[in-house]
Design a protein around this motif. Sequence first.
Motif, PDB file in Angstrom:
ATOM      1  N   HIS A  19     103.231  28.373  -3.369  1.00 32.21           N
ATOM      2  CA  HIS A  19     101.925  28.724  -2.799  1.00 32.21           C
ATOM      3  C   HIS A  19     100.834  28.548  -3.848  1.00 32.21           C
ATOM      4  CE1 HIS A  19     104.280  30.577   0.415  1.00 32.21           C
ATOM      5  NE2 HIS A  19     104.979  31.190  -0.529  1.00 32.21           N
ATOM      6  N   VAL A  20      99.749  27.869  -3.455  1.00 26.06           N
ATOM      7  CA  VAL A  20      98.622  27.638  -4.373  1.00 26.06           C
ATOM      8  C   VAL A  20      97.340  28.162  -3.738  1.00 26.06           C
ATOM      9  CG1 VAL A  20      97.258  25.917  -5.620  1.00 26.06           C
ATOM     10  CG2 VAL A  20      99.733  25.564  -5.303  1.00 26.06           C
ATOM     11  N   VAL A  21      96.626  29.006  -4.479  1.00 28.60           N
ATOM     12  CA  VAL A  21      95.287  29.438  -4.060  1.00 28.60           C
ATOM     13  C   VAL A  21      94.292  28.787  -5.012  1.00 28.60           C
ATOM     14  CG1 VAL A  21      93.722  31.389  -3.745  1.00 28.60           C
ATOM     15  CG2 VAL A  21      96.150  31.632  -3.145  1.00 28.60           C
ATOM     16  N   LEU A  22      93.328  28.065  -4.441  1.00 31.61           N
ATOM     17  CA  LEU A  22      92.364  27.285  -5.232  1.00 31.61           C
ATOM     18  C   LEU A  22      91.008  27.979  -5.279  1.00 31.61           C
ATOM     19  CD1 LEU A  22      92.551  23.498  -4.295  1.00 31.61           C
ATOM     20  CD2 LEU A  22      92.710  24.485  -6.584  1.00 31.61           C
ATOM     21  N   ALA A  23      90.585  28.348  -6.470  1.00 31.32           N
ATOM     22  CA  ALA A  23      89.275  28.974  -6.648  1.00 31.32           C
ATOM     23  C   ALA A  23      88.268  27.953  -7.178  1.00 31.32           C
ATOM     24  CB  ALA A  23      89.402  30.141  -7.628  1.00 31.32           C
ATOM     25  N   THR A  24      86.977  28.286  -7.063  1.00 28.37           N
ATOM     26  CA  THR A  24      85.916  27.480  -7.670  1.00 28.37           C
ATOM     27  C   THR A  24      85.005  28.406  -8.471  1.00 28.37           C
ATOM     28  OG1 THR A  24      84.263  27.742  -5.922  1.00 28.37           O
ATOM     29  CG2 THR A  24      85.897  25.985  -5.620  1.00 28.37           C
ATOM     30  N   MET A  25      84.224  27.826  -9.368  1.00 26.38           N
ATOM     31  CA  MET A  25      83.309  28.627 -10.188  1.00 26.38           C
ATOM     32  C   MET A  25      82.327  29.416  -9.315  1.00 26.38           C
ATOM     33  SD  MET A  25      83.967  28.265 -13.479  1.00 26.38           S
ATOM     34  CE  MET A  25      82.531  28.571 -14.495  1.00 26.38           C
ATOM     35  N   GLY A  26      81.935  28.838  -8.180  1.00 24.36           N
ATOM     36  CA  GLY A  26      80.884  29.468  -7.379  1.00 24.36           C
ATOM     37  C   GLY A  26      81.367  30.321  -6.219  1.00 24.36           C
ATOM     38  N   ASP A  27      82.697  30.491  -6.073  1.00 28.83           N
ATOM     39  CA  ASP A  27      83.269  31.206  -4.918  1.00 28.83           C
ATOM     40  C   ASP A  27      82.550  32.504  -4.547  1.00 28.83           C
ATOM     41  OD1 ASP A  27      85.349  29.628  -3.989  1.00 28.83           O
ATOM     42  OD2 ASP A  27      86.798  30.430  -5.415  1.00 28.83           O
ATOM     43  N   ARG A  28      82.327  33.349  -5.535  1.00 29.57           N
ATOM     44  CA  ARG A  28      81.835  34.701  -5.245  1.00 29.57           C
ATOM     45  C   ARG A  28      80.383  34.899  -5.661  1.00 29.57           C
ATOM     46  NH1 ARG A  28      84.294  35.537  -1.461  1.00 29.57           N
ATOM     47  NH2 ARG A  28      83.983  37.798  -1.490  1.00 29.57           N
TER      48      ARG A  28
END
Length: 559
Positions: free
Chosen positions: A146-155
């Motif tokens: 399982h992979v969860v992909l985040a980004t710098m601007g998510d939150r």
Amino acid sequence: MTDRPWLSAYPPGVPADIDPSQYASLVELMEQAFRDYASRTAYSFMGKEVSYAQTDAESRQMAAYLQSLGLAKGDRVAIMMPNVPQYPVVVAAILRAGFVVVNVNPLYTPRELEHQLKDSGAKAIIIIENFAATLQACIASTPVQHVVLATMGDRMGFLKGMIINYVVRNVKKLVPTFSLPGAVRYNDALARGARAPFQKPVITPDDIALLQYTGGTTGVSKGAVLLHRNIIANVLQSQAWNAPVMSKVPQGEQPTAVCALPLYHIFAFTVNMMLSMRTGGKTILIPNPRDLPAVLKELSKQTFHSFPAVNTLFNGLANHPDFNTVNWKNLKCSLGGGMAVQGAVAKLWLEKTGCPIVEGYGLSETSPSASCNPVTSKEFTGTIGVPIPSTYMKLVDDDGREVLLKGHPGEIAIKGPQVMAGYWQRPDETAKVMTEDGYFKTGDIGIIDDNGFFKIVDRKKDMVLVSGFNVYPNEVEDVVAGMAGVLECAVVGVPDEKTGEAVKLVIVKKDPSLTEAQVKEFCNANLTGYKRPRVIEFRDSLPKTPVGKILRRELRDKK
């Protein structure tokens, strides 16, 4: 050693021992913070403030999402992100769900990442897209499902988040092309978790909280097994140790710490993130400490009281032209760790901030803090201080016997509630470092004075043997760092036909006109014959780990 001569060096109010049993788990510690400090800011990142209540809600959602994947209690979940607001949320989520955190250095190569994911048996990873191409290159050889992909601007809010992600992807080009079919976006995982049930597991002090991989400087990278009670103990030890100065934060001001060290490193994990949770503090997240102008720009907008860092960061900031744009007057505690603090750097930092660097010592295997100079110290001691509450330290010889002769070096061994349970699935490696009476052998060579202050004279393997004489690189580096015109330096041993090994000195200049002849003259005046560098090399920079430790082995490899 049962007596503790160092207790007399403790500042008034610092206890000899702490009680780690006041929390059953790190989850209990965090949930108390979520209740008690709900309305306070927990994290500040690029102008965005995240409250304790928000961290509570989002970590619960992420915990529910991870449980919905069918993971069982005790399963390992890896995190591969820089200092972004998602990091503390994900740590809280993994622990609340009953899983084990595996901190991963985001700058790993595919080979290094593959080793850690396979060794830990991680079934899931939460990764920022900047490093997704690295994961793509090795995921097929790992147990990750399982992979969860985040980004710098998510939150960061819709508009600001879009702008940040656009700049990161298209202007700075920090996201190489990747393909990870089946990966779930971070915000989608939160949304799914909000709709999923959350089952609160029973977590005990002896459950594993995290696998903290050692840097591999002594061979293959190994996972230090840190239990919930290990980290709890170190948080309480650190709080007790820092109290004499942190108690001086004015009433009504939220204690605030700068987190410029990466959270995947145990120093920042415990002494920034978890300690701030315990005290209801605010943490200023610095995503890239190497970008000194950006660090100083961020700090110029903030009031802060605590600054854990490594020697190279203190040095870089103190020598930066923008240093005085920051108000350093509220700084109560400058904690130096991770590598030796140099006297010249400590002197400059004190002159410029009025807040002395207090050098401490620890390792991944000790959660990390084991010893520290009293925070009330006004001068640099050149030692790693004294063992912190509930901690015992001694020197042992190669046979494991205690070195009792004062001033004689021995391997530093540590015993205390913060010492790891062992290395993950490596009983042979654990047996090599643990003594029968429960001390962890550090691989660092030290001496102890009459007052119980320990001084490291070097790592076993970094020592240079010149014609039978031991030369400790830290000593030579400390001397040369005090020379006008030197910004940074490092010492290694290189093969020599006459003396077996010779001392090689690598210098980064502060003054471009500095010459080899001047360095030799300075060393001749300050070092005995066998300690003087035979080879002097000038470079534009020194190779370092992402935490800022100088990679001596790379200097050794390149003649």
